[in-house]
Design a protein around this motif. Structure first.
Motif, mmCIF file in Angstrom:
data_model
loop_
_atom_site.group_PDB
_atom_site.id
_atom_site.type_symbol
_atom_site.label_atom_id
_atom_site.label_comp_id
_atom_site.label_asym_id
_atom_site.label_seq_id
_atom_site.Cartn_x
_atom_site.Cartn_y
_atom_site.Cartn_z
ATOM 1 N N ARG A 118 -7.216 -21.363 -30.436
ATOM 2 C CA ARG A 118 -7.447 -21.255 -29.003
ATOM 3 C C ARG A 118 -8.339 -20.055 -28.721
ATOM 4 O O ARG A 118 -8.050 -18.947 -29.177
ATOM 5 C CB ARG A 118 -6.120 -21.112 -28.243
ATOM 6 N N PHE A 119 -9.400 -20.292 -27.980
ATOM 7 C CA PHE A 119 -10.313 -19.230 -27.567
ATOM 8 C C PHE A 119 -10.149 -19.035 -26.068
ATOM 9 O O PHE A 119 -10.257 -20.010 -25.312
ATOM 10 C CB PHE A 119 -11.766 -19.607 -27.860
ATOM 11 N N VAL A 120 -9.877 -17.811 -25.647
ATOM 12 C CA VAL A 120 -9.865 -17.519 -24.211
ATOM 13 C C VAL A 120 -11.166 -16.789 -23.887
ATOM 14 O O VAL A 120 -11.494 -15.768 -24.510
ATOM 15 C CB VAL A 120 -8.638 -16.683 -23.796
ATOM 16 N N ILE A 121 -11.907 -17.341 -22.931
ATOM 17 C CA ILE A 121 -13.212 -16.806 -22.548
ATOM 18 C C ILE A 121 -13.220 -16.590 -21.040
ATOM 19 O O ILE A 121 -12.740 -17.441 -20.288
ATOM 20 C CB ILE A 121 -14.354 -17.783 -22.929
ATOM 21 N N VAL A 122 -13.762 -15.455 -20.607
ATOM 22 C CA VAL A 122 -13.911 -15.200 -19.173
ATOM 23 C C VAL A 122 -15.378 -14.910 -18.878
ATOM 24 O O VAL A 122 -15.965 -13.973 -19.437
ATOM 25 C CB VAL A 122 -13.034 -14.018 -18.699
ATOM 26 N N ALA A 123 -15.980 -15.746 -18.020
ATOM 27 C CA ALA A 123 -17.351 -15.521 -17.530
ATOM 28 C C ALA A 123 -17.295 -15.509 -16.010
ATOM 29 O O ALA A 123 -16.623 -16.342 -15.409
ATOM 30 C CB ALA A 123 -18.278 -16.629 -18.024
ATOM 31 N N GLY A 124 -17.999 -14.569 -15.395
ATOM 32 C CA GLY A 124 -17.899 -14.432 -13.942
ATOM 33 C C GLY A 124 -19.174 -14.698 -13.175
ATOM 34 O O GLY A 124 -19.206 -14.558 -11.966
ATOM 35 N N GLU A 125 -20.238 -15.087 -13.887
ATOM 36 C CA GLU A 125 -21.541 -15.271 -13.241
ATOM 37 C C GLU A 125 -22.205 -16.530 -13.775
ATOM 38 O O GLU A 125 -21.879 -16.989 -14.869
ATOM 39 C CB GLU A 125 -22.471 -14.079 -13.565
ATOM 40 N N ALA A 126 -23.188 -17.036 -13.026
ATOM 41 C CA ALA A 126 -23.945 -18.211 -13.473
ATOM 42 C C ALA A 126 -24.619 -17.934 -14.824
ATOM 43 O O ALA A 126 -24.647 -18.799 -15.704
ATOM 44 C CB ALA A 126 -24.996 -18.585 -12.430
ATOM 45 N N SER A 127 -25.136 -16.710 -15.009
ATOM 46 C CA SER A 127 -25.784 -16.374 -16.284
ATOM 47 C C SER A 127 -24.769 -16.385 -17.428
ATOM 48 O O SER A 127 -25.071 -16.801 -18.544
ATOM 49 C CB SER A 127 -26.468 -15.005 -16.198
ATOM 50 N N GLY A 128 -23.535 -15.947 -17.147
ATOM 51 C CA GLY A 128 -22.472 -15.973 -18.151
ATOM 52 C C GLY A 128 -22.045 -17.385 -18.488
ATOM 53 O O GLY A 128 -21.669 -17.685 -19.629
ATOM 54 N N ASP A 129 -22.113 -18.280 -17.506
ATOM 55 C CA ASP A 129 -21.782 -19.686 -17.723
ATOM 56 C C ASP A 129 -22.760 -20.311 -18.722
ATOM 57 O O ASP A 129 -22.367 -21.086 -19.600
ATOM 58 C CB ASP A 129 -21.817 -20.419 -16.377
ATOM 59 N N ILE A 130 -24.044 -19.950 -18.610
ATOM 60 C CA ILE A 130 -25.063 -20.453 -19.548
ATOM 61 C C ILE A 130 -24.738 -19.976 -20.964
ATOM 62 O O ILE A 130 -24.702 -20.766 -21.914
ATOM 63 C CB ILE A 130 -26.476 -19.960 -19.145
ATOM 64 N N LEU A 131 -24.466 -18.673 -21.110
ATOM 65 C CA LEU A 131 -24.165 -18.113 -22.422
ATOM 66 C C LEU A 131 -22.866 -18.708 -22.975
ATOM 67 O O LEU A 131 -22.767 -19.022 -24.163
ATOM 68 C CB LEU A 131 -24.033 -16.588 -22.338
ATOM 69 N N GLY A 190 -14.931 -11.721 -23.467
ATOM 70 C CA GLY A 190 -15.383 -11.439 -22.107
ATOM 71 C C GLY A 190 -16.896 -11.538 -22.069
ATOM 72 O O GLY A 190 -17.577 -10.888 -22.868
ATOM 73 N N ILE A 191 -17.410 -12.372 -21.177
ATOM 74 C CA ILE A 191 -18.871 -12.522 -21.069
ATOM 75 C C ILE A 191 -19.343 -11.789 -19.817
ATOM 76 O O ILE A 191 -19.039 -12.191 -18.692
ATOM 77 C CB ILE A 191 -19.290 -14.004 -21.019
ATOM 78 N N ASP A 192 -20.029 -10.675 -20.032
ATOM 79 C CA ASP A 192 -20.569 -9.877 -18.928
ATOM 80 C C ASP A 192 -19.440 -9.435 -17.990
ATOM 81 O O ASP A 192 -18.343 -9.160 -18.444
ATOM 82 C CB ASP A 192 -21.671 -10.660 -18.214
ATOM 83 N N SER A 193 -19.701 -9.322 -16.675
ATOM 84 C CA SER A 193 -18.687 -8.899 -15.685
ATOM 85 C C SER A 193 -17.804 -7.765 -16.228
ATOM 86 O O SER A 193 -16.572 -7.881 -16.244
ATOM 87 C CB SER A 193 -17.806 -10.097 -15.292
ATOM 88 N N PRO A 194 -18.411 -6.658 -16.688
ATOM 89 C CA PRO A 194 -17.649 -5.636 -17.422
ATOM 90 C C PRO A 194 -16.533 -4.978 -16.629
ATOM 91 O O PRO A 194 -15.504 -4.622 -17.206
ATOM 92 C CB PRO A 194 -18.717 -4.604 -17.828
ATOM 93 N N ASP A 195 -16.721 -4.800 -15.308
ATOM 94 C CA ASP A 195 -15.664 -4.144 -14.540
ATOM 95 C C ASP A 195 -14.405 -5.001 -14.475
ATOM 96 O O ASP A 195 -13.305 -4.495 -14.288
ATOM 97 C CB ASP A 195 -16.158 -3.807 -13.124
ATOM 98 N N PHE A 196 -14.567 -6.302 -14.644
ATOM 99 C CA PHE A 196 -13.413 -7.203 -14.671
ATOM 100 C C PHE A 196 -12.882 -7.371 -16.095
ATOM 101 O O PHE A 196 -11.680 -7.293 -16.334
ATOM 102 C CB PHE A 196 -13.801 -8.581 -14.108
ATOM 103 N N THR A 197 -13.791 -7.589 -17.058
ATOM 104 C CA THR A 197 -13.350 -7.987 -18.398
ATOM 105 C C THR A 197 -12.966 -6.823 -19.313
ATOM 106 O O THR A 197 -12.033 -6.951 -20.104
ATOM 107 C CB THR A 197 -14.446 -8.838 -19.094
ATOM 108 N N LEU A 198 -13.656 -5.676 -19.212
ATOM 109 C CA LEU A 198 -13.360 -4.585 -20.160
ATOM 110 C C LEU A 198 -11.922 -4.055 -20.051
ATOM 111 O O LEU A 198 -11.267 -3.859 -21.083
ATOM 112 C CB LEU A 198 -14.378 -3.444 -20.012
ATOM 113 N N PRO A 199 -11.381 -3.816 -18.841
ATOM 114 C CA PRO A 199 -9.982 -3.371 -18.773
ATOM 115 C C PRO A 199 -9.023 -4.418 -19.356
ATOM 116 O O PRO A 199 -8.012 -4.062 -19.979
ATOM 117 C CB PRO A 199 -9.736 -3.181 -17.265
#
Length: 390
Positions: free
Chosen positions: A9-22, A97-106
């Protein structure tokens, strides 16, 4: 790949359209290596098309600017807590965590403390501002996947495992794009004058700040180029309605299309756009551009004191020189936007040097990003798995 289950199981969090592409590109590559894998977390339509299960709509995370985040803080914290609890109850083989560092890094830091391997995909701009974040990043990630070569040194200096994977857009976009074909696909009949692509951003707040400014610039352009045409891609129906309403009070008209921002850029003679990934895409399709942005005054006054680099747009950062014009905050007036776009368009065709630089940068970023990132992630999972058994 070794792992803790036959169905990793992979948990991935992307918060932007650019992150959705990646994210979509990464999932496609991981599925080839782990056919039984499950993918869940937070993502957009492209990730969902790959079989990804999103816990909340991705646009709930799409918020930009220091001040703007405050209005949504409670909701963001609640979503983050929910993702954390889900990972603790059902530990994934890795959290990405894909981008959105203020959300994903903590979130990554808390999960790493619980011995869940963590990957951050897209380097935060530590080389540009808030450089002390590097110490938090070191405590939060087992692996950093950076998009651009200029991001590597700061991680190497701090002994943070890092891999430069290039950018999936550089893999996907041909080295030479067909303008006439794109115009046909969009149904654009361009006879006499230039076709300008106008991209005022993808978020409501961005469009609110930038679209009136860009529309005023369009009015100025028409005064000098009466046959000019404009085309605007809208990321969704809500943005389309918002832009349409703003155009009602203007004497210029524009064709608004659903999505298709790349085709719009390829079809154009020149592009006026909000700073962000769109500037990279404009460079990769080899079109002249003007990059503009306006923050709220408070956000800008805070950020301008912190920024340590001379440029904001990716083409200029990659080239390490002023390759494309940037008009930020008070410099972004309708008159200057119009004049700069017109002169940039007229100069571009004669300037072989800038087109050669665009091509060199495109080739530099072509690294099969999805596969390179997936291989690095699998290697990390295997390493952690062996450490756990050891």
């Amino acid at each position: 790949m070794s792992g803790n289950a036959s169905t990793p199981r992979f948990v991935i969090v992307a918060g932007e359209a650019s992150g959705d592409i990646l994210g979509a590109n990464l999932i496609a590559s991981l599925k080839e290596k782990c056919p039984n894998a499950l993918f869940e977390g937070i993502g957009g339509p492209l990730m969902e098309a790959q079989g990804f299960q999103s816990m909340v709509p991705m646009d709930r995370l799409s918020v930009m600017g220091l001040v703007e985040v405050l209005g949504r803080l409670f909701e963001l914290l609640k979503i983050r807590k929910r993702v954390y609890e889900h990972c603790i109850e059902n530990p994934p083989v890795v959290f990405i965590g894909i981008d959105s560092p203020d959300f994903t890094l903590p979130l990554e830091r808390k999960l790493k403390n619980k011995n869940i391997p963590t990957v951050h995909y897209v380097s935060p701009s530590v080389w540009a501002w808030r450089q002390k974040r590097i110490f938090k990043i070191k405590k939060s990630v087992d692996l950093m996947l950076s998009l651009f070569p200029f991001e590597m040194p700061i991680y190497q200096q701090h002994n943070i495992p890092v891999e430069c994977v290039g950018h999936t857009l550089a893999d996907d976009i041909p080295l030479k794009c067909d303008r006439e074909l794109a115009r046909k696909q969009l149904g654009m009949n361009v006879d006499n004058g230039p076709l300008f692509a106008v991209l005022p951003g993808s978020r409501r707040g961005e469009v609110e700040r930038l679209a009136p400014l860009f529309i005023s610039a369009m009015e100025q352009i028409v005064e000098q180029e009466p046959n000019a045409q404009f085309i605007i891609p809208a990321i969704n129906e809500e943005r389309k309605e918002q832009i349409s309403e703003l155009l009602l009070s203007s004497h210029v008209s524009a064709v608004i299309v659903d999505g298709q921002s790349r085709e719009v850029m390829i079809a154009s003679d020149a592009i006026l756009l909000a700073s962000g990934t769109a500037a990279l895409e404009a460079m990769l399709v080899k079109r002249p551009m003007v990059v503009a942005y306006r923050f709220t005054q408070l956000t800008y006054s805070i950020m301008s004191r912190m920024i340590k680099v001379p440029y904001v747009s990716l083409p200029n950062l990659l080239a390490n020189k002023l390759l494309v014009p940037e008009l930020i905050q008070d410099d972004a007036t309708p008159e200057r936007l119009a004049q700069t776009l017109l002169s940039t368009w007229k100069d571009f065709e004669a300037d072989q040097n800038i087109r050669d630089i665009y091509l060199d940068l495109h080739l530099m970023l072509r690294k099969q990003a999805g596969d390179t990132a997936a291989n690095a992630i699998i290697k990390l999972i295997d390493k952690k798995s062996h450490e756990g058994r050891g």
